[in-house]
Design a protein around this motif. Sequence first.
Motif, PDB file in Angstrom:
ATOM      1  N   GLY A  50      -0.813   6.899   1.071  1.00  0.00           N
ATOM      2  CA  GLY A  50       0.396   7.723   1.536  1.00  0.00           C
ATOM      3  C   GLY A  50      -0.095   8.218   2.787  1.00  0.00           C
ATOM      4  O   GLY A  50      -1.346   8.406   3.198  1.00  0.00           O
ATOM      5  N   PRO A  51       0.956   8.956   3.159  1.00  0.00           N
ATOM      6  CA  PRO A  51       0.754   9.553   4.609  1.00  0.00           C
ATOM      7  C   PRO A  51      -0.330  10.886   4.479  1.00  0.00           C
ATOM      8  O   PRO A  51       0.210  11.554   3.545  1.00  0.00           O
ATOM      9  CB  PRO A  51       2.173  10.121   5.076  1.00  0.00           C
ATOM     10  CG  PRO A  51       3.209   9.237   4.236  1.00  0.00           C
ATOM     11  CD  PRO A  51       2.516   8.969   3.128  1.00  0.00           C
ATOM     12  N   GLY A  52      -1.435  10.846   5.199  1.00  0.00           N
ATOM     13  CA  GLY A  52      -2.115  12.017   5.177  1.00  0.00           C
ATOM     14  C   GLY A  52      -3.127  11.665   3.911  1.00  0.00           C
ATOM     15  O   GLY A  52      -4.277  12.539   3.655  1.00  0.00           O
TER      16      GLY A  52
ATOM     17  N   ASN B 199       5.995  -2.441   3.871  1.00  0.00           N
ATOM     18  CA  ASN B 199       7.076  -2.878   3.098  1.00  0.00           C
ATOM     19  C   ASN B 199       6.748  -4.362   2.890  1.00  0.00           C
ATOM     20  O   ASN B 199       5.997  -4.924   3.262  1.00  0.00           O
ATOM     21  CB  ASN B 199       8.403  -2.477   3.438  1.00  0.00           C
ATOM     22  CG  ASN B 199       8.747  -3.213   4.827  1.00  0.00           C
ATOM     23  OD1 ASN B 199       7.894  -4.064   5.483  1.00  0.00           O
ATOM     24  ND2 ASN B 199       9.821  -2.698   5.456  1.00  0.00           N
ATOM     25  N   GLU B 200       7.644  -4.773   1.856  1.00  0.00           N
ATOM     26  CA  GLU B 200       7.462  -6.304   1.421  1.00  0.00           C
ATOM     27  C   GLU B 200       7.761  -7.234   2.255  1.00  0.00           C
ATOM     28  O   GLU B 200       7.384  -8.135   2.806  1.00  0.00           O
ATOM     29  CB  GLU B 200       8.382  -6.582   0.389  1.00  0.00           C
ATOM     30  CG  GLU B 200       7.929  -6.330  -0.905  1.00  0.00           C
ATOM     31  CD  GLU B 200       6.818  -7.429  -1.500  1.00  0.00           C
ATOM     32  OE1 GLU B 200       7.044  -8.479  -1.116  1.00  0.00           O
ATOM     33  OE2 GLU B 200       5.939  -6.819  -1.669  1.00  0.00           O
ATOM     34  N   GLU B 201       8.645  -6.831   3.423  1.00  0.00           N
ATOM     35  CA  GLU B 201       8.976  -7.499   4.839  1.00  0.00           C
ATOM     36  C   GLU B 201       7.776  -7.699   5.648  1.00  0.00           C
ATOM     37  O   GLU B 201       7.450  -8.812   6.352  1.00  0.00           O
ATOM     38  CB  GLU B 201      10.252  -6.860   5.333  1.00  0.00           C
ATOM     39  CG  GLU B 201      10.991  -7.897   6.389  1.00  0.00           C
ATOM     40  CD  GLU B 201      11.159  -7.115   7.519  1.00  0.00           C
ATOM     41  OE1 GLU B 201      11.288  -5.890   7.618  1.00  0.00           O
ATOM     42  OE2 GLU B 201      11.264  -7.876   8.727  1.00  0.00           O
ATOM     43  N   ASN B 202       7.159  -6.380   5.841  1.00  0.00           N
ATOM     44  CA  ASN B 202       5.893  -6.443   6.689  1.00  0.00           C
ATOM     45  C   ASN B 202       4.957  -7.464   6.015  1.00  0.00           C
ATOM     46  O   ASN B 202       4.337  -8.427   6.809  1.00  0.00           O
ATOM     47  CB  ASN B 202       5.166  -5.108   6.553  1.00  0.00           C
ATOM     48  CG  ASN B 202       5.574  -3.882   7.356  1.00  0.00           C
ATOM     49  OD1 ASN B 202       5.075  -2.892   7.496  1.00  0.00           O
ATOM     50  ND2 ASN B 202       6.587  -4.226   8.201  1.00  0.00           N
TER      51      ASN B 202
ATOM     52  N   MET C  39       6.904   5.781  -1.357  1.00  0.00           N
ATOM     53  CA  MET C  39       6.965   5.216  -3.082  1.00  0.00           C
ATOM     54  C   MET C  39       8.048   4.121  -3.173  1.00  0.00           C
ATOM     55  O   MET C  39       7.730   3.298  -3.806  1.00  0.00           O
ATOM     56  CB  MET C  39       7.565   6.567  -3.542  1.00  0.00           C
ATOM     57  CG  MET C  39       6.650   7.845  -3.759  1.00  0.00           C
ATOM     58  SD  MET C  39       4.926   7.201  -4.572  1.00  0.00           S
ATOM     59  CE  MET C  39       5.447   6.815  -6.115  1.00  0.00           C
ATOM     60  N   GLU C  40       9.215   4.234  -2.228  1.00  0.00           N
ATOM     61  CA  GLU C  40      10.193   3.074  -2.390  1.00  0.00           C
ATOM     62  C   GLU C  40       9.785   1.862  -1.813  1.00  0.00           C
ATOM     63  O   GLU C  40       9.800   0.743  -2.371  1.00  0.00           O
ATOM     64  CB  GLU C  40      11.508   3.477  -1.909  1.00  0.00           C
ATOM     65  CG  GLU C  40      12.028   4.593  -2.772  1.00  0.00           C
ATOM     66  CD  GLU C  40      13.380   5.117  -2.233  1.00  0.00           C
ATOM     67  OE1 GLU C  40      13.629   4.765  -1.098  1.00  0.00           O
ATOM     68  OE2 GLU C  40      13.947   6.063  -2.666  1.00  0.00           O
TER      69      GLU C  40
ATOM     70  N   PRO D 268       5.252  -0.962  -3.740  1.00  0.00           N
ATOM     71  CA  PRO D 268       5.611  -2.307  -4.114  1.00  0.00           C
ATOM     72  C   PRO D 268       4.723  -3.294  -3.598  1.00  0.00           C
ATOM     73  O   PRO D 268       4.300  -4.175  -4.246  1.00  0.00           O
ATOM     74  CB  PRO D 268       6.896  -2.810  -3.766  1.00  0.00           C
ATOM     75  CG  PRO D 268       7.763  -1.480  -3.656  1.00  0.00           C
ATOM     76  CD  PRO D 268       6.809  -0.646  -3.344  1.00  0.00           C
ATOM     77  N   VAL D 269       4.085  -3.221  -2.364  1.00  0.00           N
ATOM     78  CA  VAL D 269       3.086  -3.974  -1.750  1.00  0.00           C
ATOM     79  C   VAL D 269       1.893  -3.852  -2.378  1.00  0.00           C
ATOM     80  O   VAL D 269       1.366  -4.812  -2.601  1.00  0.00           O
ATOM     81  CB  VAL D 269       2.864  -3.312  -0.202  1.00  0.00           C
ATOM     82  CG1 VAL D 269       1.983  -4.600   0.413  1.00  0.00           C
ATOM     83  CG2 VAL D 269       4.493  -3.630   0.797  1.00  0.00           C
ATOM     84  N   VAL D 270       1.395  -2.482  -2.645  1.00  0.00           N
ATOM     85  CA  VAL D 270       0.252  -2.237  -3.389  1.00  0.00           C
ATOM     86  C   VAL D 270       0.323  -3.061  -4.834  1.00  0.00           C
ATOM     87  O   VAL D 270      -0.810  -3.702  -5.278  1.00  0.00           O
ATOM     88  CB  VAL D 270       0.109  -0.683  -3.511  1.00  0.00           C
ATOM     89  CG1 VAL D 270      -1.311  -0.410  -4.300  1.00  0.00           C
ATOM     90  CG2 VAL D 270      -0.127   0.070  -2.108  1.00  0.00           C
TER      91      VAL D 270
END
Length: 437
Positions: A197-199, A277-280, A332-333, A337-339
């Motif tokens: 997460g950020p931070g 994200n999934e697209e990345n 979160m959203e 899902p990538v993780v």
Amino acid sequence: MEIWDESDVLRREIFRPHHDIDVAGEVESKLRAEIDVARAKTERLRGEVRRLEGELTNKSLRPIVPEVLKALKPYLQSPKRVIIEGVESLLSWPLLTPVLNFLRPKYRNPFPIFSSIIFLATTLYINELEISISLRHRCERRGEEKTEAFESKPPSLSDTEISNIIALMGTTVDPSKDAVESFPGDKKISVVFVLGGPGSGKGTQCAKIVENFGFTHLSAGDLLRAEIKSGSENGTMISNMIKEGKIVPSEVTIKLLQKAMIENGNDKFLIDGFPRNEENRAAFESVTKIEPEFILFFECPEEEMERRLLSRNQGRDDDNIETIRKRFKVFMESSMPVVEYYDQKGKVHKVDAMKPVDEVFETVKAIFSPFNSKNQSEYHHGPVLYLPFIVLCFNCLLLSSSPFTCNLSMLLNKIPGIARYSKVTGSTDQPVEACIP
Ligand SMILES: Nc1ncnc2c1ncn2[C@@H]1O[C@H](COP(=O)(O)OP(=O)(O)O)[C@@H](O)[C@H]1O
Ligand SMILES: Nc1ccn([C@H]2C[C@H](O)[C@@H](COP(=O)(O)OP(=O)(O)O)O2)c(=O)n1
């Protein structure tokens, strides 16, 4: 795009013969009514454009190109031309090769390895419901350029109209400007994705990994921020998205990562904050063909991340409570899902990021122990593996008149349909490059 021009309506009415004192009131009210209708129509159109822009920034370009084209169609007269640049990440080679073959039956790509240096821009013609594709091949060098266009229909829009449409489509990645040199094809590149997460402390730990394990740290966020500072034409779009806590379209981020990897020349990279994200993820894999060694994932509760971000003090526009909350939601959203995707493949190393920095690094160190030997990459690419090649070269030198004495450039010269380019800049041991003439 049809935008109603009030002055046009007025001009028409002023020059009409019936324009005398008696009917002035009547004309005025007619005009007002006409203008009101026109205003409403313009507002509707503007609303539609805003909706499309919103969709583009929310979802990024890739999944919705057909949707956008369809939605734009009523506002365009056909046939119209839309150029989507940076499309090499939208359309992958498996799709492009048959199209190329169709457009030019003689075309064959005998050396897929060289494909990576060919930059493509695709031109879509919208003509009723049919969309035909024409392709422009580009082999970009600094100072050298070869462009070829396959166009099935003559362009019918002016350059300004085309740029307006491109701007409307949300991204203006220009492969000719940001030309990424041939991606290291023969070199084995090790990539570790650093997520959290950020931070959560990704940047902090990456700095320590670099010191200890000889990796190069590439932070997607830092690259994007540098792109904004450079005054690039995508700067405003990137800046707006970061302020909103949104994820920048993959084609932009991947191009920056690729460029940084090539320029750096190392073979071990920590990619921090990517894929988000999934697209990345899918776009990176399809463009670079690199599978990450593993994923380092920092687990940290939101309250702790929030506290850290609010005291990070790096003058970042997005470290304010409002944007932080948005970033948590996107994390979160979209990023989790990538993780999970990599977790299912058994590639995720989870680290408790709540602990103090040095304790977190103890855990990280253990995960990176396979990379412990700083000479590991030298071993992989060392003289032992190159021995057969060195022997072959030696033989070729000795037998200078034999058929073995061909080097790569001579070989390429003999292949019909391949134009050869030698490198203008860079060191002499860079590979010879080729493109489709
Ligand atoms: N383990 C830790 N404990 C306490 N503070 C930390 C820890 N790791 C990082 N920080 C601090 O938290 C802030 C965010 O860390 P950073 O590495 O920039 O996170 P990220 O790159 O994940 O956004 C920084 O100010 C950093 O000094
Ligand atoms: N793959 C990425 C990485 C970052 N970004 C954008 C969106 C992120 O909120 C910002 C900042 O990312 P960065 O990794 O520097 O910072 P945080 O981990 O959020 O603290 O950059 C992106 O759009 N795509």
